[in-house]
Design an enzyme around this catalytic site. Structure first.
Site, PDB file in Angstrom:
ATOM      1  N   LEU B  69     -17.872  20.399 -42.400  1.00  0.00           N
ATOM      2  CA  LEU B  69     -17.805  21.856 -42.395  1.00  0.00           C
ATOM      3  C   LEU B  69     -19.223  22.405 -42.242  1.00  0.00           C
ATOM      4  O   LEU B  69     -20.125  22.022 -42.982  1.00  0.00           O
ATOM      5  CB  LEU B  69     -17.184  22.335 -43.712  1.00  0.00           C
ATOM      6  CG  LEU B  69     -16.613  23.750 -43.785  1.00  0.00           C
ATOM      7  CD1 LEU B  69     -15.539  23.967 -42.723  1.00  0.00           C
ATOM      8  CD2 LEU B  69     -16.032  23.997 -45.174  1.00  0.00           C
ATOM      9  N   ASP B  70     -19.388  23.287 -41.258  1.00  0.00           N
ATOM     10  CA  ASP B  70     -20.694  23.899 -41.047  1.00  0.00           C
ATOM     11  C   ASP B  70     -20.798  25.156 -41.904  1.00  0.00           C
ATOM     12  O   ASP B  70     -20.220  26.190 -41.570  1.00  0.00           O
ATOM     13  CB  ASP B  70     -20.871  24.243 -39.561  1.00  0.00           C
ATOM     14  CG  ASP B  70     -22.214  24.904 -39.267  1.00  0.00           C
ATOM     15  OD1 ASP B  70     -22.977  25.159 -40.238  1.00  0.00           O
ATOM     16  OD2 ASP B  70     -22.500  25.170 -38.097  1.00  0.00           O
ATOM     17  N   LYS B  72     -23.168  27.097 -42.325  1.00  0.00           N
ATOM     18  CA  LYS B  72     -23.965  28.185 -41.758  1.00  0.00           C
ATOM     19  C   LYS B  72     -23.123  28.994 -40.779  1.00  0.00           C
ATOM     20  O   LYS B  72     -23.478  30.096 -40.381  1.00  0.00           O
ATOM     21  CB  LYS B  72     -25.213  27.624 -41.070  1.00  0.00           C
ATOM     22  CG  LYS B  72     -26.117  26.873 -42.065  1.00  0.00           C
ATOM     23  CD  LYS B  72     -27.520  26.620 -41.526  1.00  0.00           C
ATOM     24  CE  LYS B  72     -28.412  26.064 -42.622  1.00  0.00           C
ATOM     25  NZ  LYS B  72     -28.868  24.694 -42.355  1.00  0.00           N
ATOM     26  N   ASN B  93     -25.618  19.946 -55.594  1.00  0.00           N
ATOM     27  CA  ASN B  93     -26.957  19.684 -56.137  1.00  0.00           C
ATOM     28  C   ASN B  93     -28.036  20.069 -55.124  1.00  0.00           C
ATOM     29  O   ASN B  93     -29.029  19.369 -54.940  1.00  0.00           O
ATOM     30  CB  ASN B  93     -27.109  18.230 -56.601  1.00  0.00           C
ATOM     31  CG  ASN B  93     -27.000  17.205 -55.492  1.00  0.00           C
ATOM     32  OD1 ASN B  93     -26.109  17.295 -54.658  1.00  0.00           O
ATOM     33  ND2 ASN B  93     -27.896  16.242 -55.471  1.00  0.00           N
ATOM     34  N   PHE B  94     -27.812  21.245 -54.492  1.00  0.00           N
ATOM     35  CA  PHE B  94     -28.850  21.806 -53.635  1.00  0.00           C
ATOM     36  C   PHE B  94     -29.970  22.365 -54.515  1.00  0.00           C
ATOM     37  O   PHE B  94     -29.798  22.524 -55.725  1.00  0.00           O
ATOM     38  CB  PHE B  94     -28.279  22.961 -52.797  1.00  0.00           C
ATOM     39  CG  PHE B  94     -27.222  22.561 -51.805  1.00  0.00           C
ATOM     40  CD1 PHE B  94     -27.502  21.672 -50.782  1.00  0.00           C
ATOM     41  CD2 PHE B  94     -25.941  23.084 -51.896  1.00  0.00           C
ATOM     42  CE1 PHE B  94     -26.519  21.312 -49.860  1.00  0.00           C
ATOM     43  CE2 PHE B  94     -24.953  22.737 -50.986  1.00  0.00           C
ATOM     44  CZ  PHE B  94     -25.245  21.843 -49.966  1.00  0.00           C
ATOM     45  N   ARG B 101     -28.056  31.925 -51.104  1.00  0.00           N
ATOM     46  CA  ARG B 101     -28.555  32.333 -49.783  1.00  0.00           C
ATOM     47  C   ARG B 101     -27.496  32.139 -48.703  1.00  0.00           C
ATOM     48  O   ARG B 101     -27.434  32.871 -47.735  1.00  0.00           O
ATOM     49  CB  ARG B 101     -29.834  31.563 -49.432  1.00  0.00           C
ATOM     50  CG  ARG B 101     -31.078  32.092 -50.132  1.00  0.00           C
ATOM     51  CD  ARG B 101     -32.356  31.488 -49.563  1.00  0.00           C
ATOM     52  NE  ARG B 101     -32.470  30.062 -49.854  1.00  0.00           N
ATOM     53  CZ  ARG B 101     -32.923  29.562 -51.006  1.00  0.00           C
ATOM     54  NH1 ARG B 101     -33.303  30.381 -51.978  1.00  0.00           N
ATOM     55  NH2 ARG B 101     -32.999  28.254 -51.195  1.00  0.00           N
ATOM     56  N   ASP B 166     -32.148  10.686 -61.423  1.00  0.00           N
ATOM     57  CA  ASP B 166     -30.990  11.111 -60.626  1.00  0.00           C
ATOM     58  C   ASP B 166     -29.690  10.745 -61.330  1.00  0.00           C
ATOM     59  O   ASP B 166     -28.765  11.553 -61.410  1.00  0.00           O
ATOM     60  CB  ASP B 166     -30.997  10.403 -59.263  1.00  0.00           C
ATOM     61  CG  ASP B 166     -31.988  10.999 -58.281  1.00  0.00           C
ATOM     62  OD1 ASP B 166     -32.155  12.239 -58.273  1.00  0.00           O
ATOM     63  OD2 ASP B 166     -32.599  10.231 -57.518  1.00  0.00           O
TER      64      ASP B 166
END
Lengths: 394, 394
Positions: B69-70, B72, B93-94, B101, B166
């Protein structure tokens, strides 16, 4: 704000040292009632060196109640069984088989309370050829493979600082208990939850196992980086400390060159790709060291940070304990304890925005909650409680 | 056997690299449906070095479905919102602020689905002065204090092997989601769940922070032990490897002396107490080294183990990957992957005895489940799905 996720959950906490107490600390901070069951002399972690309570004990036992109970005493066993009937969760991290030998194992307690979730945290688990091996964080670091990939090139295998295996075991045990509580809402039944420290460490080796699979060679130990064809990726000495830095994009590489005054190398094909830079690792690390070796650590860090490079100061324990970021977020707070003086008490590193956060309260004194707990859980009267005390059962 | 604890729980998995994928791997192994949402090119961890999929990706993405899935693309955003309406949990986890945004942050999604549990795993959290710092395991090891206590005495601070930050972040994030699922059963509402890697490492420093509090001095770095007045407590070189050993009782000390042929020292007041032994640490470690330096590692280990001394071989990655104990327990299994060949796939290190354990299935191909997921979650028909593919939305 909503009630806490574990409100109303009663936990019988037979844990000791680090692994189990971390699991029940996380439960306490999520709102559960934790009754820490200690031998009449108190859990051994209470004794630091000399008479001072160890900070370790204070950190791991906030927000718990203390009940003393002699589990070798027949009346003590009966009281534990009566409490198991009232509990949602029992957590212990004794060596495998200890609770069975006391006549208090899961097979016995599940008959008394089929809804009970019985959680066991051990070094190697409750089955398998290594089940009965004595385990401590130190030996688990060796058995799990962590020591073999920690240390300097050409030097001996080294242990990772701290006790990562105890804490990794503890948080997995906590997650297992939460899984079981969710499952119980569908089934109405409890279960045995089991974690083995040596298994909980496996995924920490992911990048090294991946490199080993790719190359067929055991990756060389590196004190400064994990196996990856990335440069710069290391630690760098400053005037008064160290910074750690890693470069994972072309843009970062160009910003690093600008920061260290080597714009002349931007676009230079010798450093054009990640592989090219890795081939020139020593040289590149040397350039960065030349730049920061006469700068204060915090200044070198601030400059790299402003330029959006993945960087951090290599913080000492004094830095970490006083970290403004963790204090502002409420993860850490200073507290003045009557016996211990000024200490930093951590909260749980898990936040749920729509629930009230639990204030961190000092660890309980030995048996501080004996009367309250025996009254609330078992409806005992003062005479019965005094009798138990006189009989050294509590 | 009962259904799995997370049966019926739908998870939108936007995670990448290690931290987030470990959290959703644990969810998958507990029975949840994990839809891994990847950019049309696939998550970057799929690319190992060259074209081979990295073992790291295989280890962390078993039992998940893949949907490309894009995010943007406006239609991509709409599809994600529609799916968020059907999901119980979204995990990402961006870097902090990325989802906002994209117009897909918690503030937006909670309006679409008030029951949604939105889980964010970052390096430093969603608040505080360090919120926007770029974070990787390497820099978190530095910022968290771990590097400062790892390494050899007199040498530079070193990183712990692997990526403990992590994985520690990932398992805490998993526990946070489970807490939120329990809370939701009472409140009917979701919540934002937040973990910061730097905070999840704090308790691993417990013994060192405790020593620092006790003495007022930063503990000296030791590659062989954590700060404790205990001896023997170290690593010992054998003929073909190393063992790690620690002695925490008088009985163990006497057994060690017997094993190494120094019964003559039993009862010797120079070594009478833990403190006495610590005062003679070098000498005691020397005696043990003299005993094992000409013995094969596994023989020295077997002898100490038989004598009930806390000991372990310092295992290499080859040893760990093939560990008979973890294979017998089902934590590890060999599997033959068409492209990757023979690999060892780990299960989850959490066991619940009364639930069926999930078989470990290979990671999905890129977008392998596009059609099935869009049909099942959003009732799309083939024409709509083909149109999305043609528009490079999926």
């Amino acid at each position: 704000m909503d009630a806490k996720p574990l409100d109303g959950i009663r936990v019988l906490d037979l844990t000791q040292i680090y692994q189990g107490p971390y699991a029940t600390f996380l439960m306490a901070m999520a709102g559960a009632e934790i009754v820490k069951v200690e031998p009449p002399g108190g859990e051994r972690m209470r004794q630091g060196v000399g008479d001072k309570t160890s900070l370790a004990f204070a950190m791991l036992n906030s927000n718990k109640k203390s009940l003393t109970l002699d589990l070798k005493n027949p009346r003590g066993k009966e009281i534990l069984k009566s409490m198991a009937k009232e509990a949602d969760v029992l957590v212990e991290n004794f060596a495998a088989g200890t609770m069975d030998r006391l006549g208090l194992g899961y097979a016995v307690l599940r008959e008394i309370n089929p809804r009970l979730i019985y959680a066991s945290g051990t070094g190697y688990g409750l089955s398998g050829p290594d089940r009965d091996m004595l385990a401590m964080d130190h030996t688990i670091q060796a058995a799990a493979g962590l020591m073999s990939i920690t240390g300097e090139t050409g030097g001996p295998p080294a242990r990772a600082g701290g006790t990562p295996c105890d804490i990794m075991g503890g948080v997995h045990l906590y997650a297992g208990v939460l899984q079981a509580l969710l499952g119980r809402q569908a089934t109405g039944r409890g279960t045995l939850v089991e974690t083995a420290m040596v298994e909980t460490m496996y995924f920490t080796l992911t990048s090294d196992l991946s490199a080993f699979h790719r190359t067929g060679e055991l990756p060389e130990r590196r004190g400064d980086k994990s196996p990856a064809n990335i440069a710069p990726y290391s630690r760098f000495r400053c005037k008064d400390g160290w910074i750690a830095l890693i470069c994972v994009s072309e843009a970062q590489w160009e910003r690093i060159l600008t920061v260290i005054g080597r714009e002349d190398l931007i676009g230079n094909p010798d450093y054009g790709t990640r592989e090219d830079r890795h081939a020139h690792e020593k040289e590149i690390n040397g350039m960065i060291e030349t730049w920061c070796r006469d700068l204060p650590r915090d200044e070198a860090y601030a400059i790299m940070r402003e330029n959006r490079v993945p960087v951090a100061p290599i913080r000492t324990l004094a830095d970490v304990r006083a970290d403004p970021h963790m204090h502002e977020r409420g993860m850490l707070q200073w507290a003045n304890h009557p016996d211990m003086g000024d200490i930093v008490l951590p909260s749980a590193p898990i936040r749920l925005s729509s629930y009230a956060t639990e204030d961190v309260r000092f660890f309980p004194g030995i048996g501080a909650d004996n009367a309250d707990v025996l009254r609330e859980w078992l409806d005992m009267n003062d005479a019965e409680i005094e009798d138990l005390a006189a009989g050294k059962v509590i």
